[in-house]
Design an enzyme around this catalytic site. Structure first.
Site, PDB file in Angstrom:
ATOM      1  CD  GLU A  43     114.073  65.252  97.388  1.00 40.27           C
ATOM      2  OE1 GLU A  43     114.340  64.236  98.075  1.00 40.27           O
ATOM      3  OE2 GLU A  43     114.849  65.732  96.546  1.00 40.27           O
ATOM      4  NE  ARG A  47     115.619  62.304 104.598  1.00 35.30           N
ATOM      5  CZ  ARG A  47     116.775  62.916 104.404  1.00 35.30           C
ATOM      6  NH1 ARG A  47     117.363  63.540 105.414  1.00 35.30           N
ATOM      7  NH2 ARG A  47     117.335  62.936 103.204  1.00 35.30           N
ATOM      8  CE  LYS A 131     118.380  62.078  96.238  1.00 32.01           C
ATOM      9  NZ  LYS A 131     117.416  62.240  97.349  1.00 32.01           N
TER      10      LYS A 131
END
Length: 215
Positions: A43, A47, A131
């Site tokens: 993943e 950011r 998640k």
């Protein structure tokens, strides 16, 4: 509603590395080290300015890598991630607009939740693996254990505050497919180009045992 399921992907290994890539040149060697260590699902969090290009490079150049985009928080990131070659998406939470977009997304999504009500709503919309974030701050393994009875159909990938010391507590639960974490790719190791350390940490993480098997 039937949506693309991430279960087959997430079940490949007990740990999903949550990767923050600051320098584009680190993307391919880092992903190769993780795959060689036995953690193929990666993943890449959106950011940093190079995150989408990192997804593109890993997708194109790292054999065996199953690369997705994480920290997806708005519609525009969905299309950009698809164009970059992401094979799955992960969100830290789910706004109504993001949920609507996810239900139209052609690749698997792990939508984020932090409560039973959020999990129930996602289940109604057809999401199968969620998640759970931020895991430790939202009740940890005890929370997931407590909702396994009333929500037996749901599976979780908890992320947030998880490391080698508490990952076994989560993986011992029958509703946990894998855990997400960044301990397998320490920032100092990446900065130093010590991808051998990353590979060794990935091997140790890949050896962690799960309570259940998932088809």
């Amino acid at each position: 509603m039937s949506l693309p399921s991430p279960l087959a992907f997430v079940a490949k290994a007990p740990v999903v590395p949550v990767v923050v890539i600051e320098r584009l040149e680190d993307a391919v060697p880092l992903a190769r080290a993780l795959v060689e260590g036995g953690l193929p699902l990666i993943e890449v969090t959106l950011r940093t300015p190079v995150a989408l290009e990192a997804v593109r490079l890993i997708s194109a150049e790292v054999e065996g890598a199953i690369v997705g985009a994480g920290t997806v928080i708005e519609r525009a990131q969905i299309e950009a991630s698809l164009e970059a070659g992401a094979t799955f998406l992960v969100s830290p939470g789910t706004t109504p607009d993001l949920l609507a977009a996810f239900t139209e997304t052609p690749i698997p999504v792990m939508a984020g939740c932090a409560s039973a009500s959020e999990a129930m709503r996602l289940a109604e919309l057809g999401f199968e693996v969620l998640k759970f974030f931020p895991a430790e701050a939202s009740g940890g393994a005890a929370f997931l254990k407590s909702i396994a009875g009333p929500l037996p159909q749901l599976r979780f990938c908890p992320t947030g505050g998880i490391g080698p010391y508490n990952a076994p507590d989560y993986l011992a639960l029958p509703n946990v497919v894998a855990v997400g974490g960044s301990w397998v790719e320490p920032a100092d190791a990446i900065r130093a180009g010590d991808f051998g350390k990353v590979r060794d940490l990935a091997k140790a993480a890949a050896a962690l045992k799960r309570a259940a098997t998932f088809a």
